[in-house]
Scaffold this motif. Structure first.
Motif, PDB file in Angstrom:
ATOM      1  N   MET A 229       0.840  -1.187   0.000  1.00  0.00           N
ATOM      2  CA  MET A 229       0.000   0.000   0.000  1.00  0.00           C
ATOM      3  C   MET A 229       0.884   1.248   0.000  1.00  0.00           C
ATOM      4  N   ALA A 230       1.975   1.220  -0.737  1.00  0.00           N
ATOM      5  CA  ALA A 230       2.893   2.354  -0.793  1.00  0.00           C
ATOM      6  C   ALA A 230       2.194   3.596  -1.311  1.00  0.00           C
ATOM      7  N   ASP A 231       2.387   4.726  -0.585  1.00  0.00           N
ATOM      8  CA  ASP A 231       1.793   6.003  -0.975  1.00  0.00           C
ATOM      9  C   ASP A 231       0.278   5.957  -1.111  1.00  0.00           C
ATOM     10  N   GLY A 232      -0.355   4.984  -0.453  1.00  0.00           N
ATOM     11  CA  GLY A 232      -1.797   4.845  -0.596  1.00  0.00           C
ATOM     12  C   GLY A 232      -2.208   4.204  -1.894  1.00  0.00           C
ATOM     13  N   ASN A 233      -1.234   3.647  -2.641  1.00  0.00           N
ATOM     14  CA  ASN A 233      -1.515   2.974  -3.909  1.00  0.00           C
ATOM     15  C   ASN A 233      -1.367   1.471  -3.717  1.00  0.00           C
ATOM     16  N   PHE A 234      -2.407   0.713  -4.001  1.00  0.00           N
ATOM     17  CA  PHE A 234      -2.343  -0.728  -3.821  1.00  0.00           C
ATOM     18  C   PHE A 234      -1.752  -1.380  -5.063  1.00  0.00           C
ATOM     19  N   SER A 235      -0.706  -2.183  -4.845  1.00  0.00           N
ATOM     20  CA  SER A 235      -0.059  -2.883  -5.956  1.00  0.00           C
ATOM     21  C   SER A 235       0.307  -4.285  -5.513  1.00  0.00           C
ATOM     22  N   LYS A 236       0.642  -5.139  -6.484  1.00  0.00           N
ATOM     23  CA  LYS A 236       0.967  -6.528  -6.154  1.00  0.00           C
ATOM     24  C   LYS A 236       2.151  -7.009  -6.983  1.00  0.00           C
ATOM     25  N   THR A 237       2.796  -8.065  -6.484  1.00  0.00           N
ATOM     26  CA  THR A 237       3.887  -8.713  -7.197  1.00  0.00           C
ATOM     27  C   THR A 237       3.650 -10.204  -7.198  1.00  0.00           C
ATOM     28  N   THR A 238       4.070 -10.868  -8.258  1.00  0.00           N
ATOM     29  CA  THR A 238       3.962 -12.323  -8.348  1.00  0.00           C
ATOM     30  C   THR A 238       5.323 -12.980  -8.542  1.00  0.00           C
ATOM     31  N   ASP A 239       6.402 -12.189  -8.458  1.00  0.00           N
ATOM     32  CA  ASP A 239       7.746 -12.736  -8.656  1.00  0.00           C
ATOM     33  C   ASP A 239       8.711 -12.311  -7.545  1.00  0.00           C
ATOM     34  N   GLY A 240       8.189 -12.237  -6.343  1.00  0.00           N
ATOM     35  CA  GLY A 240       9.036 -11.926  -5.203  1.00  0.00           C
ATOM     36  C   GLY A 240       9.503 -10.496  -5.127  1.00  0.00           C
ATOM     37  N   GLY A 241       8.772  -9.576  -5.764  1.00  0.00           N
ATOM     38  CA  GLY A 241       9.099  -8.163  -5.678  1.00  0.00           C
ATOM     39  C   GLY A 241       9.930  -7.630  -6.824  1.00  0.00           C
ATOM     40  N   MET A 242      10.287  -8.485  -7.785  1.00  0.00           N
ATOM     41  CA  MET A 242      11.072  -8.013  -8.920  1.00  0.00           C
ATOM     42  C   MET A 242      10.265  -7.034  -9.766  1.00  0.00           C
ATOM     43  N   HIS A 243       8.979  -7.307  -9.922  1.00  0.00           N
ATOM     44  CA  HIS A 243       8.098  -6.438 -10.691  1.00  0.00           C
ATOM     45  C   HIS A 243       6.800  -6.238  -9.906  1.00  0.00           C
ATOM     46  N   TRP A 244       6.225  -5.048 -10.030  1.00  0.00           N
ATOM     47  CA  TRP A 244       4.996  -4.708  -9.318  1.00  0.00           C
ATOM     48  C   TRP A 244       3.950  -4.187 -10.303  1.00  0.00           C
ATOM     49  N   GLN A 245       2.719  -4.562 -10.053  1.00  0.00           N
ATOM     50  CA  GLN A 245       1.597  -4.119 -10.878  1.00  0.00           C
ATOM     51  C   GLN A 245       0.662  -3.248 -10.047  1.00  0.00           C
ATOM     52  N   SER A 246       0.400  -2.053 -10.515  1.00  0.00           N
ATOM     53  CA  SER A 246      -0.517  -1.156  -9.811  1.00  0.00           C
ATOM     54  C   SER A 246      -1.953  -1.641 -10.000  1.00  0.00           C
ATOM     55  N   ILE A 247      -2.657  -1.837  -8.909  1.00  0.00           N
ATOM     56  CA  ILE A 247      -4.037  -2.332  -8.955  1.00  0.00           C
ATOM     57  C   ILE A 247      -5.035  -1.219  -8.657  1.00  0.00           C
ATOM     58  N   HIS A 248      -4.772  -0.407  -7.649  1.00  0.00           N
ATOM     59  CA  HIS A 248      -5.698   0.660  -7.257  1.00  0.00           C
ATOM     60  C   HIS A 248      -4.890   1.860  -6.783  1.00  0.00           C
ATOM     61  N   PRO A 249      -4.540   2.786  -7.706  1.00  0.00           N
ATOM     62  CA  PRO A 249      -3.785   3.983  -7.289  1.00  0.00           C
ATOM     63  C   PRO A 249      -4.662   4.952  -6.505  1.00  0.00           C
ATOM     64  N   GLY A 250      -4.045   5.662  -5.571  1.00  0.00           N
ATOM     65  CA  GLY A 250      -4.759   6.683  -4.809  1.00  0.00           C
ATOM     66  C   GLY A 250      -5.887   6.143  -3.967  1.00  0.00           C
ATOM     67  N   LEU A 251      -5.700   4.969  -3.419  1.00  0.00           N
ATOM     68  CA  LEU A 251      -6.791   4.337  -2.661  1.00  0.00           C
ATOM     69  C   LEU A 251      -7.105   5.099  -1.382  1.00  0.00           C
ATOM     70  N   VAL A 252      -6.085   5.477  -0.625  1.00  0.00           N
ATOM     71  CA  VAL A 252      -6.290   6.191   0.639  1.00  0.00           C
ATOM     72  C   VAL A 252      -5.339   7.372   0.706  1.00  0.00           C
ATOM     73  N   PRO A 253      -5.686   8.395   1.514  1.00  0.00           N
ATOM     74  CA  PRO A 253      -4.755   9.518   1.693  1.00  0.00           C
ATOM     75  C   PRO A 253      -3.458   9.026   2.323  1.00  0.00           C
ATOM     76  N   THR A 254      -2.340   9.569   1.883  1.00  0.00           N
ATOM     77  CA  THR A 254      -1.070   9.206   2.487  1.00  0.00           C
ATOM     78  C   THR A 254      -0.979   9.800   3.881  1.00  0.00           C
ATOM     79  N   THR A 255      -0.176   9.173   4.720  1.00  0.00           N
ATOM     80  CA  THR A 255      -0.066   9.592   6.117  1.00  0.00           C
ATOM     81  C   THR A 255       1.365   9.967   6.436  1.00  0.00           C
TER      82      THR A 255
END
Length: 363
Positions: A229-255
């Motif tokens: 949930m970096a920067d309030g943007n939800f993303s996922k990885t399927t290769d141990g963090g080598m690549h990330w796919q943004s799923i829901h940007p701007g989901l929550v306000p950053t804190t």
């Protein structure tokens, strides 16, 4: 006249009495000056003066007794423990708590690691753990565990009897998670997510972000599949963090720095994430989210024993759900303290700790 003036100089040191006697003596001095001298009046004047002094001290005493006092402070708010039992105060400040399946407990305070052999009834500091300075605990099984702080990582391979310490490459580590004895991840407040595959000896940066000191909850199901949930943007990885796919940007306000939240995913579709607006839930892999427990909080930690049963601690209260987060009920409320950690073995056996140094046990 000289006699009266000496009394004035003596009593002037006490402001209230001095003022009273000054006025009295000044009046008597004027009276003596304006009155012709008669020897027979001397005795009478002395009697009058003594009576006046007694009256002055009596007036002062009453006045002092009538001074207003500050009302007592109201008593602190009472705890409402409900389903929980509160221990005596063990620590100055407890940071996190964990129990293995054998019932052995571990707790981090501000400096050391403690263990409990009796389900949290008693606690003993583990020798040579004085430099832990940690605030996150995790055990993979009854033997392998980790304690993480902002710049250190402690590791045990013998069920918590002994711990080894390693320096982390950052001094702002917020959260860590290991998926095996060798593979783990940590989130840096400023730099993103880093990964180790050799038990924390070396680390590689796998996800950066553009925020400044933001909270950074993440969760890995295994060594390959993870969510952030970096920067309030939800993303996922399927290769141990080598690549990330943004799923829901701007989901929550950053804190801001100092806020702390956690994430728990049951699989690639369903899970929860603590945020500044509440405990969010997804059932479609993060494409859509609902606010399961609306709470404006800077600190939300939770754990589900299974998909339906879980507890969430937000500031000074713990909430319980038995229907997968559709509804929540208050399970415990503290009067003045706030929660710092929570851990469940199952829906009936759980523990929580507080920043005030207390341990609570689920009845």
């Amino acid at each position: 006249i000289g006699f009266h003036c000496k009394l004035v100089l003596y009593f002037i040191r006490d402001s209230f009495k001095g003022f009273y006697l000054f006025t009295l003596n000044f009046s008597l001095c004027i009276f003596e000056i304006m009155t012709p001298y008669h020897p027979e009046d001397t005795k009478m004047k002395k009697i009058i003066f003594i009576i006046a002094i007694v009256a002055a001290f009596s007036a002062c005493k009453k006045s002092n007794n009538n001074t207003q006092t500050t009302p007592p402070a109201p008593p602190p708010a009472a705890d409402s423990l409900m389903s929980w039992t509160k221990s005596t105060k063990f620590f100055n400040s407890a940071q996190d708590i964990w129990f293995t399946s054998s019932g052995t407990g571990f707790l981090l305070d501000e400096t050391s690691i403690y263990s409990s052999p009796d389900l949290g009834v008693t606690w003993t500091m583990i020798p040579n753990t004085g430099g832990a300075n940690g605030f996150n605990l995790q055990f993979l099984n009854d033997s392998v565990g980790f304690a993480q702080g902002s710049s250190t990582l402690a590791e045990t391979m013998d069920g918590g009897k002994t711990w080894s310490f390693k320096k982390l490459p950052s001094s702002k580590v917020l959260y860590s998670q290991f998926v095996s004895e060798y593979t783990g991840f940590y989130a840096d407040e400023d730099g993103g997510i880093s990964k180790t595959t050799d038990g924390g000896n070396t680390w590689n940066h796998v996800l950066g972000y553009q925020g400044t000191g933001e909270s950074f909850p993440f969760y890995f199901i295994d060594s390959l599949r993870g969510f952030s949930m970096a920067d309030g943007n939800f993303s996922k990885t399927t290769d141990g963090g080598m690549h990330w796919q943004s799923i829901h940007p701007g989901l929550v306000p950053t804190t801001n720095t100092g806020h702390f939240y956690k994430m728990q995913m049951f699989d690639t579709l369903s899970g929860f994430c603590g945020t500044s607006v509440g405990l969010l839930k997804t059932i479609d892999g993060g494409i859509t989210w609902t606010n399961s427990l609306t709470r404006a909080s800077t600190f939300t930690i939770f754990q589900f024993a299974d998909r339906n049963n879980g507890y969430a601690a937000s500031q000074s209260a713990i909430y319980k759900t038995t229907d997968g987060g559709q509804t929540w009920s208050l399970s415990c409320s503290l009067g003045t303290d706030s929660f710092s950690g929570i851990h469940l073995l199952d829906i009936n056996h759980g523990w929580a700790c507080t920043f005030g140094g207390y341990v609570l046990t689920l009845n």
